[in-house]
Design an enzyme around this catalytic site. Structure first.
Site, PDB file in Angstrom:
ATOM      1  N   ASN A 105      36.728  28.607  17.547  1.00  0.00           N
ATOM      2  CA  ASN A 105      36.744  27.461  16.626  1.00  0.00           C
ATOM      3  C   ASN A 105      35.453  27.298  15.842  1.00  0.00           C
ATOM      4  OD1 ASN A 105      35.001  26.459  18.552  1.00  0.00           O
ATOM      5  ND2 ASN A 105      36.215  24.638  19.030  1.00  0.00           N
ATOM      6  N   ASP A 160      32.268  26.708  16.535  1.00  0.00           N
ATOM      7  CA  ASP A 160      31.269  25.671  16.788  1.00  0.00           C
ATOM      8  C   ASP A 160      30.032  26.231  17.492  1.00  0.00           C
ATOM      9  OD1 ASP A 160      32.260  26.174  19.301  1.00  0.00           O
ATOM     10  OD2 ASP A 160      32.717  24.088  19.801  1.00  0.00           O
ATOM     11  N   ASP A 204      35.121  29.723  23.909  1.00  0.00           N
ATOM     12  CA  ASP A 204      36.209  28.845  24.339  1.00  0.00           C
ATOM     13  C   ASP A 204      37.368  29.668  24.884  1.00  0.00           C
ATOM     14  OD1 ASP A 204      37.367  29.796  21.856  1.00  0.00           O
ATOM     15  OD2 ASP A 204      36.234  28.208  20.845  1.00  0.00           O
ATOM     16  N   ASP A 229      36.996  29.771  38.663  1.00  0.00           N
ATOM     17  CA  ASP A 229      35.999  29.179  39.544  1.00  0.00           C
ATOM     18  C   ASP A 229      36.512  27.866  40.113  1.00  0.00           C
ATOM     19  OD1 ASP A 229      33.311  29.874  40.392  1.00  0.00           O
ATOM     20  OD2 ASP A 229      32.916  30.400  38.307  1.00  0.00           O
ATOM     21  N   ASP A 255      32.678  28.793  44.428  1.00  0.00           N
ATOM     22  CA  ASP A 255      31.239  28.690  44.195  1.00  0.00           C
ATOM     23  C   ASP A 255      30.530  28.059  45.388  1.00  0.00           C
ATOM     24  OD1 ASP A 255      28.964  28.693  42.118  1.00  0.00           O
ATOM     25  OD2 ASP A 255      28.977  26.614  42.790  1.00  0.00           O
ATOM     26  N   GLU A 293      48.261  30.911  51.416  1.00  0.00           N
ATOM     27  CA  GLU A 293      49.418  31.612  51.963  1.00  0.00           C
ATOM     28  C   GLU A 293      50.739  31.047  51.434  1.00  0.00           C
ATOM     29  OE1 GLU A 293      49.416  34.423  54.049  1.00  0.00           O
ATOM     30  OE2 GLU A 293      47.328  34.388  53.379  1.00  0.00           O
ATOM     31  N   HIS A 300      26.129  35.682  36.118  1.00  0.00           N
ATOM     32  CA  HIS A 300      25.543  34.693  35.215  1.00  0.00           C
ATOM     33  C   HIS A 300      24.317  34.002  35.795  1.00  0.00           C
ATOM     34  CE1 HIS A 300      28.020  32.496  38.011  1.00  0.00           C
ATOM     35  NE2 HIS A 300      27.449  31.369  37.644  1.00  0.00           N
ATOM     36  N   ASP A 301      23.925  34.326  37.013  1.00  0.00           N
ATOM     37  CA  ASP A 301      22.807  33.648  37.680  1.00  0.00           C
ATOM     38  C   ASP A 301      21.548  34.500  37.798  1.00  0.00           C
ATOM     39  OD1 ASP A 301      23.884  31.115  38.151  1.00  0.00           O
ATOM     40  OD2 ASP A 301      24.878  31.751  39.990  1.00  0.00           O
TER      41      ASP A 301
END
Length: 541
Positions: free
Chosen positions: A24, A26, A30, A99, A201, A260, A331-332
């Site tokens: 979009n 911005d 997304d 996640d 997480d 399950e 990403h960490d």
């Protein structure tokens, strides 16, 4: 051959939605952008995508602070976009893992807004509250991963609340059965919408010690690992009481019991404990807890054949009926090519690292950009977004450097990620030089090597499901054998920028294995010759 669950040996491609594709315009990625790029995802040959949080959130920790578990944040689109994503994934025969951040919420979540008002409301004990010590200080010495005390004062209750992460991420009280029930109902909401699994997480952080005992101090020489910056005081303690509590085991079984009810669904736990390999084994034990778990052991700066062999072998020795999952980037943490290359950003090193990861026993999480050989981006302080980096600057610059947008088109300022004027993080010039459109055209690129190896790997059950046996090799070479149903494949990886030799047993007979994208076998006087950063694979008989 026995039919295996789809997730055993799977390649799971991690998408960080803010930085994957902006539909979009911005400047922020997304869900619609992910849908638009499903042809690319399909071209990688991966089995599943893991999508980092896209739920409603004030974005203090970029979606890992959830204010509504059942709503899409408008930044990422609407529920219709998610439903379309599920539909397109099924068409592409790609599973969808999302996640779930269960141990804590945002401080803007309706539960916390009610809980913090007073000590008598319906959700008064849904979070971890404690009185101050007589001198007004926090109830114990527990620390936040993001710096400072893990306790924040709330004047309305005249109590402290626990936050293992940001102040804006209060911890839920899992000792309360109503909390556990509602958490599982939120998980099931997404099962009913068609997801194929969950990455859980910080799943070992759900329970805390109800006696609120102090954590013991840690000796200087032991303050390492677990993915924390070296100057973070969090590393000064043994975290025996603020996470990985024994009560958490029963909750893992509750999660599995829910799974399950939805055949084919998988649970993958993120583990960061004092002994993560042991915890991984405990959390996957008995085929009644999590299906898989992964930890930070291969997400550290340690890079040597000996370290990887010790790490994998330690887990293998402790794992019984559980199934491992490995990652060398996410990403960490600093991008693996920068973290392990230490200045050598060779495409050959990137190819070898991907092949090595994809050859270990277990499933694999492959972070977006690893298939391109992306390096860590240098983000100036004034453009930093990550609160972790802002707090610990300049010794630790946070996680923004591994979260920059994907470079789709090398000739565009935003790398084809967005047609907006700017993107939420800048696209480095060096990333545009290895953009997807450029690598697509180069048969020898890191991207095409990745695609070729993933396809080739699927043709070899030994690499998907087989046992692993490490063999002795020179210091710079990692070597192991993968065996499955009487077949054996020798896998060798040269971690050095110079030629290495792998001595072979006199009776060993090697047969060429073609199609994996690396140089043909080179044998010299009963030794396997590996060029700089070369991987080699051979049928062993």
């Amino acid at each position: 051959m026995k039919q295996q669950p789809w997730w055993r040996g799977a390649v799971i491609y991690q998408i960080y939605p803010r930085s994957f594709m902006d539909a979009n315009q911005d400047g922020i990625g997304d869900l619609a952008g992910i849908v638009d790029k499903f042809p690319y995802i399909k071209s990688l040959g991966v089995d599943a995508v893991w999508i980092s949080p896209f739920f409603k959130s004030p974005m203090k920790d970029f979606g890992y602070d959830i204010s509504d578990y059942r709503e899409i944040d408008p930044m990422f689109g609407a529920m219709a976009d998610f439903d379309r994503l599920i539909t397109e994934a099924k068409k592409a025969d790609v599973k969808v893992i999302i996640d779930q951040v269960l141990s804590h919420t945002s401080d803007e979540h309706a539960w916390f807004r009610e809980s913090r008002q007073d000590r008598t409301n319906d959700k008064a004990d849904w979070y971890v509250w404690a009185d101050a010590k007589p001198d007004g200080t926090p109830p114990n010495n527990w620390l936040s991963i993001f710096g400072g005390s893990a306790w924040q004062w709330e004047p309305r209750r005249e109590q402290y609340y626990l936050h293992n992460f940001l102040t804006e991420q209060p911890d839920l009280n899992f000792h309360n059965p109503e909390v556990r029930r509602h958490v599982l109902e939120n998980v099931e909401f997404w099962l009913k919408r068609g997801v194929d699994g969950f990455r859980l997480d910080a799943i070992n952080f759900c329970f805390h010690d109800q006696q609120l005992r102090d954590n013991p101090a840690k000796a200087l020489e032991d303050r390492k690992g677990r993915g924390f910056s070296e100057d973070n005081p969090y590393a000064y303690q043994y975290h025996h009481y603020d996470n990985t509590r024994p009560e958490n085991i029963a909750f893992m079984e509750d999660i599995r019991a829910l799974m399950e009810q939805y055949p084919g669904v998988v649970s993958l736990g993120e583990i960061s404990s004092e002994d993560s390999l042991k915890t991984m084994s405990e959390y996957t034990l008995g085929n009644k807890r999590l299906h898989m778990a992964y930890s930070f052991e291969l997400l550290t700066k340690d890079f040597s054949p000996a370290y990887i062999r010790k790490t994998v072998q330690t887990l293998e020795d402790n794992l019984t009926d559980g199934w491992p999952c490995w990652a060398i980037g996410n990403h960490d943490v600093t991008r693996v090519l920068s973290r392990w290359g230490k200045g050598d950003n060779s495409p050959e090193l990137a190819k070898m690292l991907n092949a090595m990861l994809l050859s270990l026993r277990g499933s694999v999480c492959s972070y977006q950009g690893e298939e391109l050989g992306l390096t860590e981006a240098e983000i100036p302080f004034e453009l930093l977004q990550d609160p972790y980096g802002i707090t610990f600057w300049p010794n630790f610059k946070g996680r923004d450097g591994c979260r920059t947008p994907m470079p789709w088109l090398g000739h565009e300022a935003n790398g084809g990620f967005s047609e907006g004027e700017t993107s939420w993080l800048p696209v480095p010039v060096e990333h545009r030089s290895v953009a997807i459109d450029r690598q697509d055209q180069d048969p020898d690129s890191v991207l095409n090597a990745y695609r070729q190896f993933v396809r080739w790997r699927k043709e070899h059950p030994e690499l998907l499901y087989g046992d692993i046996e490490f063999i002795d090799a020179p210091e710079d070479i990692l070597a192991f054998i993968r065996r499955e149903q009487g077949q054996a494949v020798l896998c060798c990886f040269n971690f050095a920028a110079n030629t290495g030799l792998v001595p072979l047993m006199p009776q060993a007979k090697l047969a060429e294995l073609a199609g994996h994208g690396f140089a043909p076998l080179n044998l010299d006087n009963n030794a396997l010759v590996l060029g700089p950063y070369q991987a080699a694979f051979a049928r062993l008989s």
